[in-house]
Motif scaffolding. Sequence first.
Motif, PDB file in Angstrom:
ATOM      1  N   MET A 272       9.391   3.675  10.866  1.00 28.45           N
ATOM      2  CA  MET A 272       8.687   4.946  10.919  1.00 28.45           C
ATOM      3  C   MET A 272       8.005   5.083  12.279  1.00 28.45           C
ATOM      4  N   LYS A 273       8.121   6.251  12.890  1.00 27.74           N
ATOM      5  CA  LYS A 273       7.526   6.474  14.202  1.00 27.74           C
ATOM      6  C   LYS A 273       6.007   6.474  14.095  1.00 27.74           C
ATOM      7  N   LYS A 274       5.358   6.078  15.201  1.00 28.08           N
ATOM      8  CA  LYS A 274       3.898   5.987  15.225  1.00 28.08           C
ATOM      9  C   LYS A 274       3.252   7.339  14.920  1.00 28.08           C
ATOM     10  N   LYS A 275       3.849   8.429  15.427  1.00 26.22           N
ATOM     11  CA  LYS A 275       3.306   9.759  15.172  1.00 26.22           C
ATOM     12  C   LYS A 275       3.328  10.066  13.675  1.00 26.22           C
ATOM     13  N   ASN A 276       4.420   9.720  13.016  1.00 20.31           N
ATOM     14  CA  ASN A 276       4.534   9.946  11.575  1.00 20.31           C
ATOM     15  C   ASN A 276       3.557   9.063  10.802  1.00 20.31           C
ATOM     16  N   ILE A 277       3.396   7.827  11.256  1.00 20.01           N
ATOM     17  CA  ILE A 277       2.451   6.921  10.606  1.00 20.01           C
ATOM     18  C   ILE A 277       1.035   7.485  10.725  1.00 20.01           C
ATOM     19  N   LEU A 278       0.680   7.962  11.927  1.00 16.61           N
ATOM     20  CA  LEU A 278      -0.661   8.517  12.130  1.00 16.61           C
ATOM     21  C   LEU A 278      -0.894   9.748  11.258  1.00 16.61           C
ATOM     22  N   LEU A 279       0.103  10.615  11.154  1.00 19.60           N
ATOM     23  CA  LEU A 279      -0.041  11.810  10.323  1.00 19.60           C
ATOM     24  C   LEU A 279      -0.173  11.429   8.848  1.00 19.60           C
ATOM     25  N   THR A 280       0.671  10.532   8.380  1.00 20.87           N
ATOM     26  CA  THR A 280       0.595  10.083   6.986  1.00 20.87           C
ATOM     27  C   THR A 280      -0.718   9.364   6.720  1.00 20.87           C
ATOM     28  N   LEU A 281      -1.145   8.537   7.663  1.00 15.32           N
ATOM     29  CA  LEU A 281      -2.424   7.837   7.539  1.00 15.32           C
ATOM     30  C   LEU A 281      -3.575   8.838   7.465  1.00 15.32           C
ATOM     31  N   PHE A 282      -3.553   9.845   8.329  1.00 15.16           N
ATOM     32  CA  PHE A 282      -4.621  10.856   8.338  1.00 15.16           C
ATOM     33  C   PHE A 282      -4.660  11.608   7.008  1.00 15.16           C
TER      34      PHE A 282
ATOM     35  N   ILE B 222     -12.981   3.605  -3.234  1.00 14.17           N
ATOM     36  CA  ILE B 222     -11.905   3.925  -2.298  1.00 14.17           C
ATOM     37  C   ILE B 222     -11.020   2.713  -2.025  1.00 14.17           C
ATOM     38  N   VAL B 223     -11.569   1.499  -2.201  1.00 14.71           N
ATOM     39  CA  VAL B 223     -10.791   0.279  -1.976  1.00 14.71           C
ATOM     40  C   VAL B 223      -9.585   0.240  -2.908  1.00 14.71           C
ATOM     41  N   THR B 224      -9.799   0.514  -4.188  1.00 16.41           N
ATOM     42  CA  THR B 224      -8.692   0.516  -5.149  1.00 16.41           C
ATOM     43  C   THR B 224      -7.667   1.572  -4.794  1.00 16.41           C
ATOM     44  N   LEU B 225      -8.132   2.738  -4.427  1.00 24.30           N
ATOM     45  CA  LEU B 225      -7.209   3.821  -4.096  1.00 24.30           C
ATOM     46  C   LEU B 225      -6.438   3.529  -2.806  1.00 24.30           C
ATOM     47  N   MET B 226      -7.093   2.883  -1.835  1.00 20.97           N
ATOM     48  CA  MET B 226      -6.394   2.494  -0.602  1.00 20.97           C
ATOM     49  C   MET B 226      -5.311   1.464  -0.926  1.00 20.97           C
ATOM     50  N   LYS B 227      -5.635   0.529  -1.807  1.00 21.35           N
ATOM     51  CA  LYS B 227      -4.650  -0.473  -2.207  1.00 21.35           C
ATOM     52  C   LYS B 227      -3.444   0.198  -2.855  1.00 21.35           C
ATOM     53  N   LYS B 228      -3.696   1.118  -3.773  1.00 24.42           N
ATOM     54  CA  LYS B 228      -2.584   1.801  -4.446  1.00 24.42           C
ATOM     55  C   LYS B 228      -1.747   2.599  -3.463  1.00 24.42           C
ATOM     56  N   LYS B 229      -2.399   3.220  -2.497  1.00 23.82           N
ATOM     57  CA  LYS B 229      -1.677   4.061  -1.538  1.00 23.82           C
ATOM     58  C   LYS B 229      -0.908   3.219  -0.518  1.00 23.82           C
TER      59      LYS B 229
ATOM     60  N   TYR C 131       3.213   2.974  -0.264  1.00 20.55           N
ATOM     61  CA  TYR C 131       3.897   2.963   1.032  1.00 20.55           C
ATOM     62  C   TYR C 131       4.452   1.594   1.422  1.00 20.55           C
ATOM     63  N   HIS C 132       3.938   0.530   0.832  1.00 19.72           N
ATOM     64  CA  HIS C 132       4.357  -0.847   1.155  1.00 19.72           C
ATOM     65  C   HIS C 132       4.155  -1.165   2.636  1.00 19.72           C
ATOM     66  N   TRP C 133       3.092  -0.628   3.206  1.00 15.69           N
ATOM     67  CA  TRP C 133       2.767  -0.890   4.605  1.00 15.69           C
ATOM     68  C   TRP C 133       2.035  -2.209   4.768  1.00 15.69           C
ATOM     69  N   ILE C 134       1.339  -2.630   3.728  1.00 17.98           N
ATOM     70  CA  ILE C 134       0.513  -3.827   3.791  1.00 17.98           C
ATOM     71  C   ILE C 134       0.788  -4.651   2.535  1.00 17.98           C
ATOM     72  N   GLU C 135       0.793  -5.969   2.689  1.00 12.32           N
ATOM     73  CA  GLU C 135       0.930  -6.861   1.540  1.00 12.32           C
ATOM     74  C   GLU C 135      -0.401  -6.923   0.788  1.00 12.32           C
TER      75      GLU C 135
ATOM     76  N   LEU D 269      -2.279  -0.755  10.936  1.00 11.19           N
ATOM     77  CA  LEU D 269      -1.069   0.053  10.888  1.00 11.19           C
ATOM     78  C   LEU D 269      -0.668   0.632  12.247  1.00 11.19           C
ATOM     79  N   ALA D 270      -1.658   1.040  13.051  1.00  7.35           N
ATOM     80  CA  ALA D 270      -1.299   1.744  14.292  1.00  7.35           C
ATOM     81  C   ALA D 270      -2.259   1.470  15.439  1.00  7.35           C
ATOM     82  N   GLY D 271      -2.922   0.332  15.422  1.00 10.72           N
ATOM     83  CA  GLY D 271      -3.787  -0.027  16.535  1.00 10.72           C
ATOM     84  C   GLY D 271      -5.021   0.862  16.643  1.00 10.72           C
ATOM     85  N   THR D 272      -5.491   1.037  17.861  1.00  7.19           N
ATOM     86  CA  THR D 272      -6.707   1.817  18.099  1.00  7.19           C
ATOM     87  C   THR D 272      -6.542   3.269  17.647  1.00  7.19           C
TER      88      THR D 272
END
Length: 187
Positions: A1-11, A28-35, A40-44, A74-77
């Motif tokens: 996934m492109k960084k621009k798409n990651i940033l938009l999805t993250l936002f 929000i921790v639980t909801l971040m984990k679910k998301k 998205y399977h971005w993080i283990e 996910l996308a650095g700074t």
Amino acid sequence: MKKKNILLTLFISTLYLSAFTFGGGYVIVTLMKKKFVDQYHWIEEKEMLDLIAIAQSSPGAIAVNGAIVVGYKLAGTAGAATAIAATIIPPFLIISLISVFYSIFRDNFVVSQILSGMQAGVAAVIASVVWEMGEGIVREKKTSSVLIMAAAFAATCFFQVNVVFVILICIFLGIARTWLKRRRTSE
């Protein structure tokens, strides 16, 4: 996934989570984990627990700290800045709106009853977070981690030890465990 798409999805994801999460950072921790872990399977899952531990250890709101560490992972700074903005915008707008109409909300029976009812839901979500995080620690089957978790719980709940001291002791224990583990592997 492109960084621009990651940033938009993250936002969008972080904005949505922040806008519809009531009850503080642990909710929000639980909801971040679910998301970010389950959807998205971005993080283990284990890595998410580590990131949340970092967020908890840092001064400030856990929701913002969690967004910072997840965004940075996910996308650095740029990811951290994106997640911060998305996390801060909804509460800022809501609090600004409430401050304008404070005198109307202050004495409104319906609003006070809605807020009281939300407390039960918040308690359930926080209990779910504690359960999932504790289950992850127990699943690792590391006796020392389970003992530290149990001792921290007992210290705060039964012996009323200040949480600051529990955190400092756990930081010390984590550093000691890491140092001992590295020392063993280098020998």
